[in-house]
Design a protein around this motif. Structure first.
Motif, PDB file in Angstrom:
ATOM      1  N   VAL A   7       2.230-106.394 -35.319  1.00 44.42           N
ATOM      2  CA  VAL A   7       2.312-104.923 -34.699  1.00 44.42           C
ATOM      3  C   VAL A   7       2.236-103.842 -35.573  1.00 44.42           C
ATOM      4  O   VAL A   7       2.862-103.570 -36.483  1.00 44.42           O
ATOM      5  CB  VAL A   7       3.631-104.492 -33.722  1.00 44.42           C
ATOM      6  N   ALA A   8       1.113-103.125 -35.282  1.00 45.29           N
ATOM      7  CA  ALA A   8       0.593-102.023 -36.424  1.00 45.29           C
ATOM      8  C   ALA A   8       1.076-100.679 -35.730  1.00 45.29           C
ATOM      9  O   ALA A   8       0.881-100.429 -34.485  1.00 45.29           O
ATOM     10  CB  ALA A   8      -0.873-101.982 -36.587  1.00 45.29           C
ATOM     11  N   ILE A   9       2.114-100.040 -36.425  1.00 49.82           N
ATOM     12  CA  ILE A   9       2.968 -98.781 -35.928  1.00 49.82           C
ATOM     13  C   ILE A   9       2.189 -97.572 -36.673  1.00 49.82           C
ATOM     14  O   ILE A   9       2.099 -97.393 -37.867  1.00 49.82           O
ATOM     15  CB  ILE A   9       4.129 -98.979 -36.196  1.00 49.82           C
ATOM     16  N   VAL A  10       1.431 -96.653 -35.646  1.00 49.81           N
ATOM     17  CA  VAL A  10       0.738 -95.586 -36.578  1.00 49.81           C
ATOM     18  C   VAL A  10       1.447 -94.160 -35.470  1.00 49.81           C
ATOM     19  O   VAL A  10       1.520 -93.947 -34.607  1.00 49.81           O
ATOM     20  CB  VAL A  10      -0.764 -95.467 -35.917  1.00 49.81           C
ATOM     21  N   THR A  31       5.824-106.414 -38.542  1.00 48.84           N
ATOM     22  CA  THR A  31       5.365-104.965 -38.262  1.00 48.84           C
ATOM     23  C   THR A  31       4.789-104.266 -39.508  1.00 48.84           C
ATOM     24  O   THR A  31       4.942-104.965 -40.702  1.00 48.84           O
ATOM     25  CB  THR A  31       6.415-104.097 -37.983  1.00 48.84           C
ATOM     26  N   GLU A  32       3.645-103.545 -39.503  1.00 49.47           N
ATOM     27  CA  GLU A  32       3.064-102.800 -40.525  1.00 49.47           C
ATOM     28  C   GLU A  32       3.001-101.597 -40.067  1.00 49.47           C
ATOM     29  O   GLU A  32       2.605-101.177 -39.117  1.00 49.47           O
ATOM     30  CB  GLU A  32       1.944-103.216 -40.981  1.00 49.47           C
ATOM     31  N   THR A  33       3.218-100.427 -40.962  1.00 47.18           N
ATOM     32  CA  THR A  33       3.072 -99.029 -40.625  1.00 47.18           C
ATOM     33  C   THR A  33       2.303 -98.193 -41.187  1.00 47.18           C
ATOM     34  O   THR A  33       1.857 -98.389 -42.520  1.00 47.18           O
ATOM     35  CB  THR A  33       4.642 -98.456 -40.938  1.00 47.18           C
ATOM     36  N   TYR A  34       1.707 -97.530 -40.354  1.00 43.62           N
ATOM     37  CA  TYR A  34       0.773 -96.257 -41.095  1.00 43.62           C
ATOM     38  C   TYR A  34       1.012 -94.912 -40.758  1.00 43.62           C
ATOM     39  O   TYR A  34       1.335 -94.452 -39.494  1.00 43.62           O
ATOM     40  CB  TYR A  34      -0.728 -96.521 -40.453  1.00 43.62           C
ATOM     41  N   ASP A  39      -5.795 -94.021 -42.055  1.00 43.68           N
ATOM     42  CA  ASP A  39      -5.165 -95.115 -42.786  1.00 43.68           C
ATOM     43  C   ASP A  39      -5.309 -96.538 -41.912  1.00 43.68           C
ATOM     44  O   ASP A  39      -5.632 -97.546 -42.664  1.00 43.68           O
ATOM     45  CB  ASP A  39      -3.638 -94.746 -43.401  1.00 43.68           C
ATOM     46  N   ALA A  40      -4.828 -96.439 -40.634  1.00 49.37           N
ATOM     47  CA  ALA A  40      -4.850 -97.446 -39.934  1.00 49.37           C
ATOM     48  C   ALA A  40      -5.980 -98.150 -39.882  1.00 49.37           C
ATOM     49  O   ALA A  40      -6.085 -99.228 -39.797  1.00 49.37           O
ATOM     50  CB  ALA A  40      -4.181 -97.252 -38.452  1.00 49.37           C
ATOM     51  N   ALA A  65      -8.551 -89.911 -30.054  1.00 51.44           N
ATOM     52  CA  ALA A  65      -9.791 -90.174 -30.912  1.00 51.44           C
ATOM     53  C   ALA A  65      -9.557 -91.673 -31.392  1.00 51.44           C
ATOM     54  O   ALA A  65     -10.401 -92.562 -31.750  1.00 51.44           O
ATOM     55  CB  ALA A  65      -9.956 -89.315 -32.051  1.00 51.44           C
ATOM     56  N   PHE A  66      -8.407 -91.889 -32.186  1.00 51.31           N
ATOM     57  CA  PHE A  66      -8.031 -93.175 -32.598  1.00 51.31           C
ATOM     58  C   PHE A  66      -8.279 -94.522 -31.584  1.00 51.31           C
ATOM     59  O   PHE A  66      -8.626 -95.405 -31.853  1.00 51.31           O
ATOM     60  CB  PHE A  66      -6.660 -93.183 -33.040  1.00 51.31           C
TER      61      PHE A  66
END
Length: 442
Positions: A7-10, A31-34, A39-40, A65-66
């Motif tokens: 789960v990428a958390i931005v 999890t990985e965070t940005y 960066d994400a 936009a992301f």
């Protein structure tokens, strides 16, 4: 495999990033965070093995936009948007663009976990389907994946070849982990619709409104409903037992309106139902009889005899190559334990055991017996296999031993004779007895 999906958390707010990450990590997610969308994007690409949780309001590239960038890169990537109070119109616009769902601050952490679980289930299914589609050049590729020489697997392959040529809808049932999705793909790949679309949707991965929009339309993002997109091909409905009653009625109407033969073939997969209930008890009767006119039941692993040893060998060899180490050598006692295990998780459980056995072997510790015992304790009481004559266990182990040795020596008869201390005539007789041919190993 058993690895957790990412789960990428931005989010530009460090506290929010950290709290979401900690909560989801406690729920079993990787999890990985940005700190920014920019960066994400460096770490998230097409076929990203997970889902994205993103704030809408961020400096620089904002969440909308992301989201558009992610959708242009991979429209099947689930993105959960987090909105501030009063930003619901923006969240609705995000859903139109392609967001999986949204949460309004302050949100309930349990709701976040529930959404993440559904999103990862949908993502895993999407990635599995993509991987399988790459192998659909011809149906023989998928048929080769249905490994096993047991009578149950011979019948399964025959059923797939027979029903694959038919136009009727098909219901696939069986215990969890028996390969029902693979069978659905094979049914499509060996039949006359192989060059047409094969679309899959999980009835359990979406809310009732979302599923209705995906299946029948109209969708907020303007995408074509699946019943239209699959026209001429196959529409596979995973988790058919979770299809809401209102959508059962709409699906039945769609099936009845198609006539005979149907333009779009429906393959329904049942993944779970209570032991005291059948699928006939769960679905409305008229829909059940339309879907179940042709039925395939995937056999449980415990009924497949020495297929268990064949599968364990193939899987452990694959994992050993992946991890750069040797595959574990199975003893006669361990072979008997593998054959006697109840396997409540079926092939999926066997994959996990094989991977963990390879990792244990790399560390030089542990045993297959300890892995089986731990699995049985985790899954609780399960059905047990019936006892077999000693002769059957001995023959299964002997076949596995010759097969493994032939693979290791790439079909060199002399090397196999030396390692197993067998005269050539005895080796030839045993290979003939077990249907092993030298050319398969060269």
């Amino acid at each position: 495999m058993s690895r957790a999906m990412k789960v990428a958390i931005v989010d530009d707010e460090a506290d929010m990033r950290q709290s979401i990450s900690q909560w989801l990590a406690l729920s079993g997610f990787d999890t990985e965070t940005y700190a920014s969308a920019e960066d994400a994007l460096k770490g998230i690409g097409a076929d990203f093995a997970g889902v994205v949780v993103s704030d809408i309001k961020m400096p620089g590239m904002d969440g909308m936009a992301f989201l558009k960038r992610l959708m242009s890169m991979d429209s099947g990537l689930p993105v959960i948007m987090i909105t501030g109070h009063g930003d619901v119109p923006m969240a609705v616009e995000a859903m139109r663009v392609g967001a999986y769902d949204f949460l309004e601050k302050p949100f309930n952490p349990d709701r976040m976990t529930e959404l993440a679980k559904r999103a990862t289930q949908a993502r895993r299914l999407t990635l599995d389907n993509r991987a399988l589609r790459k192998e659909l050049a011809d149906g023989s590729v998928l048929m080769k994946k249905l490994i096993g020489a047991s009578p149950a697997m011979e019948r399964l392959r025959e059923d797939i070849l027979d029903l694959g040529q038919a136009d009727s809808h098909v219901l696939i049932d069986g215990e969890t982990g028996t390969g029902k999705t693979l069978v659905a793909h094979a049914l499509h790949a060996v039949g006359p619709r192989a060059t047409k679309k094969f679309l899959t949707v999980s009835c359990a991965a979406w809310s009732e409104d979302q599923l209705a929009a995906k299946l029948f339309g109209p969708s907020e993002d303007g995408s074509i409903p699946l019943i239209e997109e699959a026209r001429g091909g196959t529409l596979c409905l995973e988790d058919i037992e979770a299809l809401p009653n209102s959508l059962q009625a709409r699906l039945l109407t769609f099936i009845n309106d198609q006539g005979t033969p149907p333009e779009t073939r429906i393959i329904a997969i049942c993944n779970e139902h209570a032991q005291d209930k059948t699928l006939e008890d769960i679905l409305r009767a008229d829909l059940y009889y339309r879907l179940g006119a042709m039925t395939i039941v995937c056999p449980p692993l415990r009924s497949r005899g020495e297929d268990i040893l064949t599968l364990f060998t193939r899987m452990s060899e694959g994992f050993a190559e992946e991890y750069g180490c040797d595959a574990p050598q199975v003893t006669a006692q361990e072979a008997a334990q593998l054959l006697q295990a109840p396997w409540p998780g079926n092939v999926r459980q066997l994959v996990n055991i094989a991977e963990r056995a390879v990792l244990q072997n790399r560390r030089g510790s542990g045993s297959i017996a300890s892995l089986l015992m731990a699995d049985n304790e985790a899954t609780g009481p399960a059905m047990t296999t019936e006892g077999k004559p000693l002769k059957e266990y001995v023959e299964s182990f002997e076949k596995m031993l010759i097969d493994n040795t032939m693979r290791r020596h790439k079909g060199s008869i002399v090397a196999v004779m030396d390692e197993l201390c067998l005269p050539r005539r005895t080796l030839n007789e045993k290979m003939a007895k077990y249907g092993l041919q030298r050319q398969d190993y060269v």
